[in-house]
Design an enzyme around this catalytic site. Structure first.
Site, PDB file in Angstrom:
ATOM      1  N   THR B 148       0.714  -1.162   0.092  1.00 26.66           N
ATOM      2  CA  THR B 148       0.000   0.028  -0.105  1.00 26.66           C
ATOM      3  C   THR B 148       0.925   1.269   0.092  1.00 26.66           C
ATOM      4  O   THR B 148       1.381   1.531  -1.036  1.00 26.66           O
ATOM      5  CB  THR B 148      -0.952  -0.098   1.243  1.00 26.66           C
ATOM      6  OG1 THR B 148      -0.122  -0.234   2.523  1.00 26.66           O
ATOM      7  CG2 THR B 148      -1.901  -1.248   1.173  1.00 26.66           C
ATOM      8  N   THR B 181       0.480  -7.926  12.842  1.00 26.49           N
ATOM      9  CA  THR B 181       0.747  -6.554  12.716  1.00 26.49           C
ATOM     10  C   THR B 181       0.334  -6.279  11.244  1.00 26.49           C
ATOM     11  O   THR B 181       0.314  -5.032  11.143  1.00 26.49           O
ATOM     12  CB  THR B 181       2.004  -6.136  13.021  1.00 26.49           C
ATOM     13  OG1 THR B 181       2.640  -7.090  13.667  1.00 26.49           O
ATOM     14  CG2 THR B 181       2.012  -4.857  13.606  1.00 26.49           C
ATOM     15  N   GLU B 261       5.790   4.468   7.489  1.00 27.62           N
ATOM     16  CA  GLU B 261       5.262   5.628   6.908  1.00 27.62           C
ATOM     17  C   GLU B 261       5.884   6.735   7.613  1.00 27.62           C
ATOM     18  O   GLU B 261       5.847   7.130   9.096  1.00 27.62           O
ATOM     19  CB  GLU B 261       3.857   5.865   7.218  1.00 27.62           C
ATOM     20  CG  GLU B 261       2.907   4.959   6.318  1.00 27.62           C
ATOM     21  CD  GLU B 261       1.570   5.217   6.252  1.00 27.62           C
ATOM     22  OE1 GLU B 261       1.124   5.686   7.464  1.00 27.62           O
ATOM     23  OE2 GLU B 261       0.687   4.683   5.429  1.00 27.62           O
ATOM     24  N   ASN B 380      -0.433  10.878   6.803  1.00 27.84           N
ATOM     25  CA  ASN B 380      -1.696  10.485   7.388  1.00 27.84           C
ATOM     26  C   ASN B 380      -2.794  11.516   7.803  1.00 27.84           C
ATOM     27  O   ASN B 380      -3.778  11.184   8.183  1.00 27.84           O
ATOM     28  CB  ASN B 380      -1.403   9.722   8.714  1.00 27.84           C
ATOM     29  CG  ASN B 380      -0.797   8.285   8.539  1.00 27.84           C
ATOM     30  OD1 ASN B 380      -1.514   7.337   7.856  1.00 27.84           O
ATOM     31  ND2 ASN B 380       0.415   8.221   8.984  1.00 27.84           N
TER      32      ASN B 380
END
Lengths: 385, 385
Positions: B148, B181, B261, B380
């Site tokens: 992703t 996870t 990220e 995010n």
């Protein structure tokens, strides 16, 4: 409009060079009586600062004559030297005021690990000056002197029938509770014994400061002290006093939320129809601690999936597929499925409301938090605090 | 160097338009036997995605013939329509391969709430194509198709004496465990029944994926599936297999940490001399979830006070004033007081080591985490994921 609004109190805030900015950094609030009843709540962090270790003992007899507070150094993890500094501070205040050192509460805030000889010299050596500056108008100076990364002083007053409550608070980072969340001093001229103050204070903080969870980080120095002078000669009904105290604590809590480090949104997370209030708090707190949810709100993204992902980490009672999520009055998720359009939600205002309906009871709980922003990262990475 | 390295496995990864980038987004890993024994661990988040609800049931008999995985949509909180999509996906795979739908594991990753008719058409409609693309060299294509916000594919292989283990993983945000996870598929040609696989997998994930806590956010879709083909005809000693599996899971975990990220530091938090391993995990995890600590590391600030403030929120056994903190080999705090100079610490390298000595026993535990950066907030907040 300050801690000196209630009769019987004096305060001061002076400059002692603890803050690199040169702003006021040493505050004193004194109860001139006739009563000296008091109550306090402290951080539930097991790593407690020296002033907390001292002040917990000072409160044991329910009497407090003065609270001395400094910014510019937490005096936490500074060893026996640091504890002795706190002790010397209380003794210096006691001597100047003619009271017992055991009736002096000490509060410190700033960088953990700060409490060397220079710190001691500035705090203990400043006691005569701050005592000399005491005045019945000194509340605002005191409120200014306890600020760290706060951008404004936080004060509040509630006026009863012949009596009043005044409060001041500081708190910008490490804003998550255990019991208290920050440094707060509350004064009242109501005539109430320490047992009554203690009951009212615990009830008030439980639903106000304890429900503020800006960044999930619990401080080592948090102290909320309530002192009653009895100078009004009036003893309000317990329920009346409790309601006023809770209102004052809520007002200060929301001022703290509005000035949290780097925040661009004030988020109110309300859980409704929970099986218990504890369940509601657990669910709302889990959401308030989700960095992904908080970053989404910063980006004006009503990301309800991140809300439910956080809800699912708790052991509260609910059916995971019968939960509604409403953001700013738009029910974006109903019974665990997308419902109203996300395009209906406007997240540009600073105030954000998130309502989570668990459909599992009739209890309600609210947590106040903030978003996760670039400014938060910047403030907490660009300098040691 | 992929899930197709062990004998008996084929894989593929194709483009179905689920990702807006046009990259590969549908993956299939097939066990050609002779064995089809398997084990899996799933997220402990109570809000589970439809593929997790399906796959938990598929694993009950310990047999798995294939794992199909898509990126570009989590199929979580998409209601009964979404569950039916998962079911149809498994049936389509089963029909193409001539196996039972109950032996097909389904995994999805992407935005929660995504799972509409278009999603179904792309996933279910893509099954014939992905089956046709299966190959003994298809492991890397599959690893690419499950990415992703990952910037690179994560793969690992451990070679035993005549047998091997291969694995692939994805995971960049929502990186905190409960059990698993992230999405992980592990293959082996060792000849091991499902009970042996289950024991080895639970032990391996407990000390690897479960110890990765990048951002404290637990996903709704996490699945780690281990399949054994038995094609090598060799049954390794349980301890030998378990050690190899743990090494592979640790390698994948550290690849996930390195690609989290927005991260600019990979932080290894090790608690030593804890009373129990659970205490060590609790303390290390509390520190890994302190935004203030993580922001300080981003700012190259060895802020040990924020470490101790986080330690103090746990109920592990320790004396708060007998804790040492060592950052990048410099003991900056000894017995709760400042010790070596912070100026000795260089935090510019990406790898950061934090060692917390509780002086309360002889147990050790490690958590891997990342710093809190502007890039994390940006990734995010700037888009729904």
């Amino acid at each position: 409009m300050s801690v000196t609004t209630p009769a019987g109190f004096e305060a001061a805030g002076i400059i002692r060079g603890l803050k690199s900015t040169g702003a006021r950094d040493l505050a004193l609030v004194v109860n001139r009586g006739p009563r000296s009843s008091a109550a306090a709540v402290f951080t539930s962090n097991r790593c407690k600062a020296n002033p907390v270790l001292w002040s917990e003992k000072a409160l044991l007899d329910g009497a407090v004559s003065a609270v001395i507070l400094n910014s510019g150094g937490a005096n936490c993890y500074t060893g026996s030297f640091g504890f002795q500094t706190t002790h010397l501070t209380a003794e210096a205040v006691a001597e100047s005021l003619g009271v017992s050192a055991g009736d002096v509460v000490v509060c410190s805030t700033g960088l953990i690990g700060t409490g060397d000889q220079a710190f001691r010299d500035k705090v203990v050596g400043g006691v005569p000056e701050v005592v000399a500056a005491l005045s019945a108008d000194g509340g605002t100076d005191a409120a200014l002197a306890i600020m760290t990364t706060d951008t404004k002083a936080k004060q509040s007053v509630i006026v009863g029938d012949g009596w009043s409550i005044g409060g001041m608070a500081k708190g910008a980072g490490m804003l998550a509770p255990g019991l208290a969340t920050m440094l707060v001093v509350i004064t009242t001229d109501a005539d109430i014994p320490s047992t009554g103050l203690d009951a009212a204070l615990r009830e008030a903080t439980r639903v106000t400061f304890d429900r503020l969870d800006s960044d999930g980080c619990m401080s080592t120095n948090d102290t909320v002290t309530l002192m009653a002078s009895g100078a009004s000669g009036i003893t309000p009904e317990p329920a009346e006093f409790s309601a006023a105290l809770t209102a004052l604590c809520q007002d200060l809590s929301l001022q703290l939320q509005a000035d949290a480090e780097g925040a661009s949104h004030d988020i109110t997370i309300t859980v409704v129809n929970a099986e218990s209030e504890d369940d509601g708090v657990a669910v709302a707190r889990a959401v308030s601690r989700s960095n992904l949810f908080k970053a989404a709100i910063f980006g004006n993204d009503p990301n309800w999936g991140r809300v439910l992902a956080a809800v699912g980490t708790t052991d509260a009672s609910f059916d995971p597929y019968d939960i509604d999520v409403t953001i700013n009055d738009v029910k974006i998720c109903k019974a665990g499925e997308p419902f109203e359009s996300r395009d209906l939600i406007d997240l540009t205002p600073r105030a954000v409301s998130v309502i989570i309906d668990l459909h599992f009871g009739d209890a309600t709980a609210t947590i106040w938090t903030n978003d996760l922003t670039h400014e938060y990262v910047h403030e907490n990475s660009a300098y040691a605090s």
